[in-house]
Design an enzyme around this catalytic site. Structure first.
Site, mmCIF file in Angstrom:
data_model
loop_
_atom_site.group_PDB
_atom_site.id
_atom_site.type_symbol
_atom_site.label_atom_id
_atom_site.label_comp_id
_atom_site.label_asym_id
_atom_site.label_seq_id
_atom_site.Cartn_x
_atom_site.Cartn_y
_atom_site.Cartn_z
ATOM 1 N N THR A 92 -36.360 28.465 -8.361
ATOM 2 C CA THR A 92 -35.861 28.248 -6.840
ATOM 3 C C THR A 92 -34.997 29.582 -6.846
ATOM 4 O O THR A 92 -34.772 30.220 -7.906
ATOM 5 C CB THR A 92 -35.377 26.846 -7.504
ATOM 6 O OG1 THR A 92 -34.209 27.646 -8.892
ATOM 7 C CG2 THR A 92 -36.175 25.549 -7.748
ATOM 8 N N TYR A 99 -31.942 46.803 -13.669
ATOM 9 C CA TYR A 99 -30.913 46.213 -12.933
ATOM 10 C C TYR A 99 -29.751 45.151 -13.672
ATOM 11 O O TYR A 99 -28.601 45.779 -12.920
ATOM 12 C CB TYR A 99 -31.533 45.382 -12.038
ATOM 13 C CG TYR A 99 -30.476 45.183 -10.593
ATOM 14 C CD1 TYR A 99 -30.068 45.795 -9.798
ATOM 15 C CD2 TYR A 99 -30.435 43.908 -10.230
ATOM 16 C CE1 TYR A 99 -29.311 45.508 -8.670
ATOM 17 C CE2 TYR A 99 -29.571 43.374 -8.955
ATOM 18 C CZ TYR A 99 -29.393 44.150 -8.463
ATOM 19 O OH TYR A 99 -28.362 44.077 -6.862
#
Ligand code: UDP
Length: 324
Positions: free
Chosen positions: A221, A156
Site C-alpha cells: 500500500t 536514500y
C-alpha cells in the site's frame, strides 16, 4: 493553532530553494513567487529540469543558479532556506547512490551553514522513507522506523535520516530555527516521466494503451497526496514554530492494484495489468497519521486520488509528445 491562511503570509522575503528545478521544488517556487517573495533557485539538474521553471523565465523576482549544494557557495542575504535537493525516486537514487548520500550529508550541512550565517529560517524536505518498511501502522512522527541500513534503498533512507539528525543538531547546538517535513508519496504535474514512480508509470502506460506494470501482487500500500495539498501543508509548516518532524501526506491508503485500476478508470484506457517481480525491500505498507499536522497547522488534504489523477491528465498527455 494557526487560523486563516492569508494571515500567515508574511512580508516579502528573500528565499533560497535548493532543488528548485525538481517536482516539489518547482511547485514550491511557484507558490512563494505568487505570494510576492523573491526566490533564488539552485539545482545541479541531476534529476531536476529547467522545463519545470520555464513559466518563471520573465519573472524579475526569480533567479536560477545551476549549483551543486555539496559545493559551498555564497547566496547573499536570506530570510528563509528550503532544502529540497535530492534524487527522490527509487530509480534515480539507485542510479545516483553515492550522490544521494552526499547531498543528504555535505549538501544539507552547507544549507544549514547558509541559514546559520544569514540568521535565516530553515525547512528540510524529509520523507516517509525514514520509517522504512514500517512495523507501526499508520505511522506517527514518534515512530523510529524499520530501515535496512545496507539494502538498495539505504542510500536514500540513511541520507534522509542523517539529514534529520543534522538538522536537529543545528537546531539544538547552534539555535538554527529549523523545521522537518516528512513527505509521503506525492504526485501531480511535473513528475518526471521516466523516474519509475508508480503514478507516472501507470499514467503513461495507460495513456499509451500498454500494460500497467504492477510489482508483486500489488498488495503493498501507499497513500498518495496531490501536489497542491502537499505544498500547502509544507507552507503552513514553514510558518509554524514546530521543530520536530511533521508528517504531510494524504492518509487514504491504496493497494498498488487498486491504484492501477483507478488509473485505468480515469484514463478510460483499455490497458490490462502485467505483474512483475517486487523490488527488494519494497515497503509493504505506508500511511501517514496526520493528527499532528491537523492540530498544529489546521491542515488536511482536499484532493482525492481520482480527482488528482484527472487534474494530472493533461500533463501526462503532454509528456507523450516528443520534445526535440
Ligand atoms: N510500483 C509498481 N509498478 C511500477 C512502479 C512502482 O507496482 O511501475 C510499486 C512499487 O513496487 C511500490 C509502489 O508502487 O510498492 C510505489 O513505488 P514508487 O517507486 O512510486 O515509490 P516508493 O513509495 O516505493 O518510494
Amino acid at each position: 493553532m494557526l487560523t486563516g491562511w492569508s494571515e500567515m503570509i508574511e512580508n516579502s522575503m528573500r528565499i533560497l530553494i535548493a532543488g528548485a528545478a525538481g517536482f516539489l521544488g518547482s511547485h514550491l517556487t511557484d507558490a512563494l513567487i505568487a505570494e510576492g517573495h523573491t526566490v533564488l533557485g539552485v539545482d545541479n539538474l541531476c534529476t531536476g529540469s529547467l522545463e519545470n521553471l520555464k513559466q518563471l523565465a520573465n519573472e524579475p523576482r526569480f533567479e536560477f543558479r545551476q549549483q551543486d549544494i555539496c559545493v559551498p557557495f555564497d547566496p547573499g542575504r536570506l530570510d528563509y532556506v528550503f532544502n529540497f535537493a535530492s534524487p527522490a525516486s527509487p530509480v534515480d537514487y539507485t542510479r545516483l547512490g553515492v550522490e544521494t548520500l552526499m547531498v543528504g550529508s555535505d549538501g544539507t550541512r552547507n544549507m544549514l551553514e547558509i541559514a546559520r550565517s544569514s540568521g535565516a529560517r530553515f525547512l528540510h524536505a524529509s520523507t516517509s522513507e525514514c520509517y522504512g518498511d514500517p512495523l507501526q501502522h499508520p505511522q506517527t512522527e514518534e515512530y523510529w522506523g524499520h530501515v535496512n541500513p545496507i539494502g538498495p534503498r539505504s542510500v536514500y533512507d540513511e541520507s534522509k535520516r542523517f539529514s534529520e539528525a543534522l538538522v536537529m543538531a543545528y537546531h539544538r547546538y547552534y539555535g538554527v530555527n529549523t523545521r522537518l517535513v516528512r513527505i509521503f508519496n506525492t504526485y501531480g504535474p511535473r513528475l518526471q516521466k521516466n523516474d519509475g514512480r508508480v503514478i507516472s508509470n501507470f499514467m503513461i502506460q495507460a495513456l499509451k494503451g500498454e500494460d500497467l506494470t504492477v510489482y508483486g501482487e500489488g498488495a503493498q500500500t501507499r497513500s498518495f497526496c496531490y501536489v497542491s495539498d502537499e505544498i500547502e501543508g509544507i507552507l503552513r509548516l514553514s510558518r509554524s514554530e514546530e521543530h520536530l518532524p511533521v508528517n504531510i501526506g494524504n492518509p487514504v491508503e491504496w493497494t498498488i492494484l487498486e491504484c492501477a485500476k483507478a488509473v485505468i478508470e480515469v484514463t478510460q484506457s483499455s490497458s490490462k495489468i502485467a505483474y512483475q517481480p517486487l523490488p527488494q525491500d519494497d515497503p509493504t505498507q505506508r500511511q501517514p497519521d496526520i493528527s499532528k499536522a491537523k492540530k498544529l497547522l489546521g491542515w488536511k488534504p482536499k484532493v482525492d486520488l481520482e480527482e488528482g489523477l484527472r487534474l494530472s491528465l493533461d500533463y501526462f498527455r503532454s509528456t507523450l509528445v516528443d520534445r526535440v
